[in-house]
Design a protein around this motif. Sequence first.
Motif, PDB file in Angstrom:
ATOM      1  N   GLY A  84      -5.139  13.765  -5.529  1.00 19.84           N
ATOM      2  CA  GLY A  84      -4.585  14.229  -6.728  1.00 19.84           C
ATOM      3  C   GLY A  84      -5.220  15.668  -7.393  1.00 19.84           C
ATOM      4  O   GLY A  84      -4.807  16.330  -8.252  1.00 19.84           O
ATOM      5  N   ARG A  85      -6.055  16.044  -6.432  1.00 21.00           N
ATOM      6  CA  ARG A  85      -6.873  17.341  -6.788  1.00 21.00           C
ATOM      7  C   ARG A  85      -6.393  18.556  -5.699  1.00 21.00           C
ATOM      8  O   ARG A  85      -5.794  18.361  -4.643  1.00 21.00           O
ATOM      9  CB  ARG A  85      -8.344  17.250  -6.671  1.00 21.00           C
ATOM     10  CG  ARG A  85      -8.729  15.912  -7.548  1.00 21.00           C
ATOM     11  CD  ARG A  85     -10.168  15.851  -7.577  1.00 21.00           C
ATOM     12  NE  ARG A  85     -10.505  14.867  -8.316  1.00 21.00           N
ATOM     13  CZ  ARG A  85     -11.870  14.442  -8.702  1.00 21.00           C
ATOM     14  NH1 ARG A  85     -13.001  15.551  -8.471  1.00 21.00           N
ATOM     15  NH2 ARG A  85     -12.119  13.369  -9.283  1.00 21.00           N
ATOM     16  N   ARG A  86      -6.532  19.719  -6.417  1.00 23.31           N
ATOM     17  CA  ARG A  86      -5.922  20.648  -5.469  1.00 23.31           C
ATOM     18  C   ARG A  86      -7.242  21.838  -5.381  1.00 23.31           C
ATOM     19  O   ARG A  86      -8.139  22.150  -6.348  1.00 23.31           O
ATOM     20  CB  ARG A  86      -5.053  21.702  -6.237  1.00 23.31           C
ATOM     21  CG  ARG A  86      -4.450  22.879  -5.490  1.00 23.31           C
ATOM     22  CD  ARG A  86      -3.029  23.284  -6.161  1.00 23.31           C
ATOM     23  NE  ARG A  86      -2.491  24.446  -5.599  1.00 23.31           N
ATOM     24  CZ  ARG A  86      -1.672  24.516  -4.675  1.00 23.31           C
ATOM     25  NH1 ARG A  86      -1.215  23.282  -4.089  1.00 23.31           N
ATOM     26  NH2 ARG A  86      -1.044  25.690  -4.404  1.00 23.31           N
ATOM     27  N   ILE A  87      -7.742  22.036  -4.092  1.00 29.36           N
ATOM     28  CA  ILE A  87      -8.795  22.612  -3.809  1.00 29.36           C
ATOM     29  C   ILE A  87      -8.454  24.110  -2.825  1.00 29.36           C
ATOM     30  O   ILE A  87      -7.886  23.907  -2.118  1.00 29.36           O
ATOM     31  CB  ILE A  87      -9.765  21.674  -2.759  1.00 29.36           C
ATOM     32  CG1 ILE A  87     -10.008  20.400  -3.369  1.00 29.36           C
ATOM     33  CG2 ILE A  87     -11.129  22.548  -2.529  1.00 29.36           C
ATOM     34  CD1 ILE A  87     -10.541  20.403  -4.676  1.00 29.36           C
ATOM     35  N   LEU A  88      -9.178  24.949  -3.306  1.00 29.99           N
ATOM     36  CA  LEU A  88      -9.157  26.220  -2.632  1.00 29.99           C
ATOM     37  C   LEU A  88     -10.338  26.531  -1.713  1.00 29.99           C
ATOM     38  O   LEU A  88     -11.562  26.226  -2.130  1.00 29.99           O
ATOM     39  CB  LEU A  88      -9.067  27.727  -3.789  1.00 29.99           C
ATOM     40  CG  LEU A  88      -9.257  28.915  -3.082  1.00 29.99           C
ATOM     41  CD1 LEU A  88      -8.141  29.346  -2.019  1.00 29.99           C
ATOM     42  CD2 LEU A  88      -9.407  29.870  -4.212  1.00 29.99           C
ATOM     43  N   VAL A  89     -10.149  26.690  -0.415  1.00 31.30           N
ATOM     44  CA  VAL A  89     -11.171  27.027   0.589  1.00 31.30           C
ATOM     45  C   VAL A  89     -11.035  28.314   1.197  1.00 31.30           C
ATOM     46  O   VAL A  89     -10.123  28.596   1.528  1.00 31.30           O
ATOM     47  CB  VAL A  89     -11.159  25.954   1.692  1.00 31.30           C
ATOM     48  CG1 VAL A  89     -12.399  26.149   2.519  1.00 31.30           C
ATOM     49  CG2 VAL A  89     -11.339  24.605   0.961  1.00 31.30           C
ATOM     50  N   THR A  90     -12.215  29.206   0.959  1.00 31.70           N
ATOM     51  CA  THR A  90     -12.079  30.762   1.620  1.00 31.70           C
ATOM     52  C   THR A  90     -12.793  30.483   2.994  1.00 31.70           C
ATOM     53  O   THR A  90     -13.418  29.402   3.185  1.00 31.70           O
ATOM     54  CB  THR A  90     -12.795  31.438   0.614  1.00 31.70           C
ATOM     55  OG1 THR A  90     -14.366  31.535   0.645  1.00 31.70           O
ATOM     56  CG2 THR A  90     -11.992  31.535  -0.693  1.00 31.70           C
TER      57      THR A  90
END
Length: 250
Positions: free
Chosen positions: A10-16
């Motif tokens: 249920g989470r949205r994660i940004l990974v650079t």
Amino acid sequence: MSFNPFSLAGRRILVTGASSGIGRQIAISCADMGAAVVITGRDPTRLDDTLGQLVGDGHTAVPADLLETGAIDRVVAASGALNGVVLAAGIAKMVPFRMISQAHLDTVLGLNVHVPLLLIKSLLAKRSLQQGASIVFVGAVASEVGPVATAVYSASKAALLGAARTLALEVAKHKMRANVLSPGYVRTPLLDALGNTGAKIDALLDITPLGMGEPVDVAHAAVFLLSDASRWVTRSLFIADGGLTTRMSV
């Protein structure tokens, strides 16, 4: 089903920096734990390869060189509402202190310090980070050890801890957290490149009690810092280095 504090469902994660190495594995592990992942990196082909390894739905790839004008704004616009960010994009170049140039400073500090700070600033300004979001800066044990010919790189990673600790105070009212995850010597293309430029990697591994790390070892630590399992952890330096720096400091 019993509660799993490490779940990212249920989470949205940004990974650079998700096109290779530690950033790629963090993205993969976040998806494995149920997150919808937004990935960004400079190489579109390798980024698509990462995207293809993510299980589940709702993932997004945003090719971008974050040093280019407008790139941060594009990534923020494509990210939407986020519950976590992992700032894994970075560069390492070995240059002896006497040979440091303005160009070297601009490149290393630009990608390793300016980009993550400006990206978080933009995410906060756009209110993209949700209540309780976790921010993870990827540092390096070089900031603790200071290997030969890594003055600028070591300084860039050391700068992240001061920034994270100040940021954590400023966002605590929103129950957000900010921490630095500092890996040791991990089997990645970046480490291979350092070895090819003269770094004495084998000597460092000889004094690492648990030996060479793998990207998944760091990714699991990132999942911990992103999840509810670490909800009372902020302003911290989390070292995952197989025991290297503790042994060197004794």
